[in-house]
Design a protein around this motif. Structure first.
Motif, PDB file in Angstrom:
ATOM      1  N   ILE A   1       6.667  11.787  -7.995  1.00 52.65           N
ATOM      2  CA  ILE A   1       6.556  12.008  -6.389  1.00 52.65           C
ATOM      3  C   ILE A   1       7.816  12.898  -6.139  1.00 52.65           C
ATOM      4  O   ILE A   1       7.686  13.850  -5.265  1.00 52.65           O
ATOM      5  CB  ILE A   1       6.337  10.905  -5.524  1.00 52.65           C
ATOM      6  N   ALA A   2       8.866  12.420  -6.529  1.00 47.46           N
ATOM      7  CA  ALA A   2      10.249  13.105  -6.274  1.00 47.46           C
ATOM      8  C   ALA A   2      10.411  14.545  -6.884  1.00 47.46           C
ATOM      9  O   ALA A   2      10.913  15.472  -6.383  1.00 47.46           O
ATOM     10  CB  ALA A   2      11.282  12.341  -6.731  1.00 47.46           C
ATOM     11  N   ALA A   3       9.660  14.815  -7.976  1.00 49.28           N
ATOM     12  CA  ALA A   3       9.564  16.046  -8.703  1.00 49.28           C
ATOM     13  C   ALA A   3       8.575  17.111  -7.965  1.00 49.28           C
ATOM     14  O   ALA A   3       8.484  18.335  -8.293  1.00 49.28           O
ATOM     15  CB  ALA A   3       9.058  16.025 -10.078  1.00 49.28           C
ATOM     16  N   GLY A   4       7.818  16.527  -6.742  1.00 45.33           N
ATOM     17  CA  GLY A   4       6.951  17.367  -6.095  1.00 45.33           C
ATOM     18  C   GLY A   4       5.580  17.504  -6.899  1.00 45.33           C
ATOM     19  O   GLY A   4       4.801  18.667  -6.512  1.00 45.33           O
ATOM     20  N   ARG A   5       5.114  16.612  -7.639  1.00 43.01           N
ATOM     21  CA  ARG A   5       3.969  16.842  -8.329  1.00 43.01           C
ATOM     22  C   ARG A   5       2.625  16.125  -7.839  1.00 43.01           C
ATOM     23  O   ARG A   5       1.541  16.211  -8.433  1.00 43.01           O
ATOM     24  CB  ARG A   5       4.306  16.502  -9.984  1.00 43.01           C
ATOM     25  N   VAL A   6       3.045  15.240  -6.558  1.00 47.58           N
ATOM     26  CA  VAL A   6       2.138  14.598  -5.868  1.00 47.58           C
ATOM     27  C   VAL A   6       1.723  15.080  -4.631  1.00 47.58           C
ATOM     28  O   VAL A   6       2.541  15.485  -3.957  1.00 47.58           O
ATOM     29  CB  VAL A   6       2.608  13.181  -6.002  1.00 47.58           C
ATOM     30  N   SER A   7       0.432  15.087  -4.490  1.00 48.75           N
ATOM     31  CA  SER A   7      -0.021  15.584  -2.958  1.00 48.75           C
ATOM     32  C   SER A   7      -0.947  14.415  -2.384  1.00 48.75           C
ATOM     33  O   SER A   7      -1.530  13.960  -3.091  1.00 48.75           O
ATOM     34  CB  SER A   7      -0.758  16.997  -3.050  1.00 48.75           C
ATOM     35  N   LEU A   8      -0.886  14.326  -1.147  1.00 49.21           N
ATOM     36  CA  LEU A   8      -1.306  13.362  -0.571  1.00 49.21           C
ATOM     37  C   LEU A   8      -2.220  13.747   0.596  1.00 49.21           C
ATOM     38  O   LEU A   8      -1.832  14.839   1.273  1.00 49.21           O
ATOM     39  CB  LEU A   8      -0.634  12.166   0.304  1.00 49.21           C
TER      40      LEU A   8
ATOM     41  N   PRO B   1       7.780   8.299  -1.509  1.00 44.91           N
ATOM     42  CA  PRO B   1       7.423   7.087  -2.192  1.00 44.91           C
ATOM     43  C   PRO B   1       6.699   6.178  -1.437  1.00 44.91           C
ATOM     44  O   PRO B   1       5.963   5.408  -1.866  1.00 44.91           O
ATOM     45  CB  PRO B   1       8.293   6.930  -3.579  1.00 44.91           C
ATOM     46  N   ASP B   2       7.431   5.759  -0.323  1.00 41.54           N
ATOM     47  CA  ASP B   2       7.247   4.454   0.670  1.00 41.54           C
ATOM     48  C   ASP B   2       6.197   4.850   1.491  1.00 41.54           C
ATOM     49  O   ASP B   2       5.893   3.934   2.065  1.00 41.54           O
ATOM     50  CB  ASP B   2       8.509   4.228   1.164  1.00 41.54           C
ATOM     51  N   ARG B   3       5.569   5.981   1.457  1.00 45.06           N
ATOM     52  CA  ARG B   3       4.392   6.295   2.623  1.00 45.06           C
ATOM     53  C   ARG B   3       3.373   5.573   2.423  1.00 45.06           C
ATOM     54  O   ARG B   3       2.698   5.224   1.341  1.00 45.06           O
ATOM     55  CB  ARG B   3       4.051   7.759   2.300  1.00 45.06           C
ATOM     56  N   GLN B   4       2.933   4.827   3.403  1.00 45.07           N
ATOM     57  CA  GLN B   4       1.829   3.788   3.397  1.00 45.07           C
ATOM     58  C   GLN B   4       0.441   4.490   3.511  1.00 45.07           C
ATOM     59  O   GLN B   4       0.279   5.547   4.162  1.00 45.07           O
ATOM     60  CB  GLN B   4       1.774   3.017   4.633  1.00 45.07           C
ATOM     61  N   LEU B   5      -0.467   4.095   2.655  1.00 46.27           N
ATOM     62  CA  LEU B   5      -1.626   4.766   2.369  1.00 46.27           C
ATOM     63  C   LEU B   5      -2.805   3.969   3.382  1.00 46.27           C
ATOM     64  O   LEU B   5      -2.703   2.836   3.633  1.00 46.27           O
ATOM     65  CB  LEU B   5      -1.930   4.624   0.952  1.00 46.27           C
TER      66      LEU B   5
ATOM     67  N   LEU C   1       0.809  -1.291  -0.035  1.00 50.32           N
ATOM     68  CA  LEU C   1       0.066  -0.143  -0.169  1.00 50.32           C
ATOM     69  C   LEU C   1       0.894   1.423   0.067  1.00 50.32           C
ATOM     70  O   LEU C   1       0.216   2.158   0.537  1.00 50.32           O
ATOM     71  CB  LEU C   1      -0.906   0.125   1.324  1.00 50.32           C
ATOM     72  N   ARG C   2       2.089   1.130  -0.529  1.00 56.89           N
ATOM     73  CA  ARG C   2       2.873   2.416  -0.692  1.00 56.89           C
ATOM     74  C   ARG C   2       2.347   3.208  -1.538  1.00 56.89           C
ATOM     75  O   ARG C   2       1.334   2.925  -2.574  1.00 56.89           O
ATOM     76  CB  ARG C   2       4.291   1.894  -1.431  1.00 56.89           C
ATOM     77  N   LEU C   3       2.720   4.599  -1.511  1.00 53.59           N
ATOM     78  CA  LEU C   3       2.105   5.501  -2.347  1.00 53.59           C
ATOM     79  C   LEU C   3       2.285   5.460  -4.063  1.00 53.59           C
ATOM     80  O   LEU C   3       1.534   5.413  -4.797  1.00 53.59           O
ATOM     81  CB  LEU C   3       2.719   7.068  -1.848  1.00 53.59           C
ATOM     82  N   ASP C   4       3.730   4.899  -4.119  1.00 53.68           N
ATOM     83  CA  ASP C   4       4.091   5.010  -5.615  1.00 53.68           C
ATOM     84  C   ASP C   4       3.352   3.791  -6.180  1.00 53.68           C
ATOM     85  O   ASP C   4       2.971   3.768  -7.449  1.00 53.68           O
ATOM     86  CB  ASP C   4       5.486   4.792  -5.887  1.00 53.68           C
TER      87      ASP C   4
END
Length: 108
Positions: free
Chosen positions: A52-59, A67-71, A31-34
């Motif tokens: 995600i690294a480019a800052g184009r994704v918001s949670l 990218p390893d953030r659990q959802l 259930l990682r973000l990536d």
């Protein structure tokens, strides 16, 4: 529903513009973000990690660079220029130990 893929498309009227909503059922290894982002937008996990690294994704409205953030269920993922995902449901595990997920995709 298109084929047996669990892919649905519905048109929703919202003000002047139309927003397309897709319900996607899939399996992910974790259930990682990536992983969830890649599944929802049909990207490789590596390409999702680049976004995600480019800052184009918001949670949930906040920029997330991990990218390893659990959802969790009801998390909202936004990708600038591509649209938005809501993680509607996390099901059980498949025989291979993968998570069943249902996401709704808006815009893009």
């Amino acid at each position: 529903e298109v084929g047996g893929d669990g892919f649905r498309m519905a048109e929703i009227k919202a003000g002047v513009s139309n927003i397309f909503q897709f319900a996607i059922r899939d399996t992910v290894a974790s259930l990682r973000l990536d992983a969830v982002l890649g599944s929802g937008f049909s990207l490789s996990r590596g390409r999702a990690a680049e976004l995600i690294a480019a800052g184009r994704v918001s949670l949930n409205g906040c920029e997330c660079l991990k990218p390893d953030r659990q959802l969790a269920e009801r998390d909202i993922l936004s990708v600038r220029g591509q649209g938005r995902l809501i993680l509607r449901e996390i099901g059980g595990l498949s025989k291979k130990g993968r998570f069943y997920i249902t996401v709704e995709r808006f815009g893009g």
